[in-house]
Design an enzyme around this catalytic site. Structure first.
Site, PDB file in Angstrom:
ATOM      1  N   ASP A  23      -7.461   2.380   7.703  1.00 48.70           N
ATOM      2  CA  ASP A  23      -6.221   3.010   7.494  1.00 48.70           C
ATOM      3  C   ASP A  23      -6.324   4.270   8.441  1.00 48.70           C
ATOM      4  O   ASP A  23      -7.209   4.538   9.158  1.00 48.70           O
ATOM      5  CB  ASP A  23      -5.988   3.597   6.150  1.00 48.70           C
ATOM      6  CG  ASP A  23      -4.373   3.737   5.574  1.00 48.70           C
ATOM      7  OD1 ASP A  23      -3.610   3.755   6.510  1.00 48.70           O
ATOM      8  OD2 ASP A  23      -4.106   3.145   4.602  1.00 48.70           O
ATOM      9  N   GLU A  48       0.913  -1.255   0.130  1.00 50.45           N
ATOM     10  CA  GLU A  48      -0.069   0.222  -0.096  1.00 50.45           C
ATOM     11  C   GLU A  48       0.846   1.240  -0.020  1.00 50.45           C
ATOM     12  O   GLU A  48       0.477   2.079  -0.672  1.00 50.45           O
ATOM     13  CB  GLU A  48      -0.884  -0.034   1.214  1.00 50.45           C
ATOM     14  CG  GLU A  48      -2.021   1.005   1.314  1.00 50.45           C
ATOM     15  CD  GLU A  48      -1.802   2.363   1.739  1.00 50.45           C
ATOM     16  OE1 GLU A  48      -2.417   3.253   1.435  1.00 50.45           O
ATOM     17  OE2 GLU A  48      -0.466   2.413   2.468  1.00 50.45           O
TER      18      GLU A  48
END
Length: 406
Positions: free
Chosen positions: A250, A229
């Site tokens: 996140d 990511e």
């Protein structure tokens, strides 16, 4: 019946969350050096009795079975972190480095770290090129900030390039910076790499709650752990065609000008990749309100997540982003227990809720069952017709001619 609306149904095992977080932080996992953290997380799923699969490079896709297999949903967090790599062995016996991921060298200065060589590990410190005030005076305060203005001092008797080579150091060696975790009795948590290991811990804790309490899931849920990511690709892999909805977990940014709080979960409405799915986002907002989960809405201008990577890879799925409120992302990050609890509770509420649209079990279909954002009766219509500018009316003679042609 929707079980999580029962009193106390959203209580979580916070001790498990905190233990998992500390263990994750203890495992170095800069992008490209993630095998160890993948093995740890796979073991966590195995201990919960949750089946999983691992891709060639190490992304994990677990499965929590629902009453129906479709439309399936994914909840994704990432195991990879920022880091650095050796760019060159310098003549002074130190290392030039470049970042892995996007972060400022100002947050690397003074940090202890580990260099992973082909044959072992070497400890060191990242320092500005001019460090000692006794040698450089005021120049230490005026030197520029940037990766070309720092170097790694290795804990070896190395004063030249040859000594570094003899010690087994090479261009391309991975570097992991120490996380320095600290948990305060009042609930504050400080550490590097809370992005995104705090969200991984929250996701695993939500899975544990589903298992422990025997919650029934309406549709299959796939907890998904990605490993790239921080360099932008993330969830572009490990998805499959059955997944119709994906919620990314996140870090959310508490900073001046933002609406995020370190004491709540954040539901992101838009990031630099554009708005998130209207219906999925508003579903999460409604769940947070119904369950009394502390939450904020926010928009992030300099931010992207696994959701963007999934859509850009060509996946036609609804995406949303929720996170734990935290300060100083990609630096010495700080969050609070409240934010992690709220995020975990929101994940449980989402996993146990009905899908946005049953129609989504098919990739293509008719208008039947298609979602609706604005109903005609809800739209604001002027009470009197708006005047039409004369320039829009055209030449009456020309209009007549055109009508005769048809």
């Amino acid at each position: 019946m929707n079980e999580p609306r029962h009193p106390h149904a959203l209580e979580i095992d916070y001790a498990y969350l905190e233990e998992t977080l500390l263990q994750l932080l203890a495992i170095p996992s800069p992008v490209g050096l993630t095998d160890a953290v993948v093995r740890y997380t796979a073991g966590r799923f195995a201990a919960l009795g949750i089946p999983y699969e691992i891709t060639r490079r190490g992304a994990i896709r677990a499965t929590l079975k629902g009453r129906e297999s479709q439309p399936a949903r994914a909840v994704v967090a990432h195991l990879d972190t920022l880091g650095a790599m050796v760019k060159s062995l310098k003549a002074n016996g130190r290392l030039e480095i470049v970042p892995i991921g996007h972060w400022s060298a100002r947050f690397a200065e003074g940090s202890r770290l580990t260099i992973f060589t082909d044959s072992g590990q070497v400890r060191g410190t990242c320092l500005p090129l001019k460090t000692s005030g006794h040698a450089f005076g005021g120049e230490i305060d005026t030197q520029p900030v940037g990766w070309e203005h720092v170097e790694v001092r290795v804990d070896l008797p190395a004063e030249d390039r040859a000594a570094l080579e003899a010690a087994g150091l090479n261009v391309g060696d991975w570097i992991a910076f120490d996380p320095q975790p600290e948990i305060q009795p009042d609930g504050y948590i400080n550490s590097r790499y809370l992005d995104d290991k705090a969200a991984v811990a929250a996701l695993l804790t939500a899975c544990k709650a589903i298992r422990d309490r025997g919650f029934a899931l309406p549709v299959d849920v796939h907890p998904l752990l990605t490993i790239t990511e921080e360099i932008g690709s993330g969830a572009s892999a490990a998805l499959h065609g059955d997944i119709a909805e994906m919620v990314s977990l996140d870090i959310s940014i508490a900073a001046p000008g933002q609406n995020t709080s370190e004491h709540a979960a954040t539901i992101c409405m838009q990031d630099m990749s554009g708005p998130f799915d209207y219906h999925l986002t508003h579903k999460l907002i409604a769940l947070a309100k119904e369950q009394g989960i502390a939450h904020r809405r926010d928009i992030f201008r300099y931010y992207r997540s696994d959701s963007a990577a999934a859509v850009e890879a060509g996946n036609d799925i609804r995406t949303a982003l929720i996170g734990f409120g935290a300060d100083a992302s990609h630096a010495q990050e700080r969050t609070h227990r409240d934010a992690l609890v709220a995020l975990t509770q929101l994940v449980i509420a989402y996993m146990t809720s009905e899908p946005v649209a049953r129609r989504d079990c098919r990739s293509m279909g008719s208008l039947d069952g298609f979602t609706e954002q604005l109903c005609p009766g809800d739209m604001l219509v002027p009470s009197t017709p708006l005047p039409v500018p004369e320039s829009f009316l055209g030449d009456p003679v020309q209009q007549q001619t055109d009508s005769e042609r048809h």
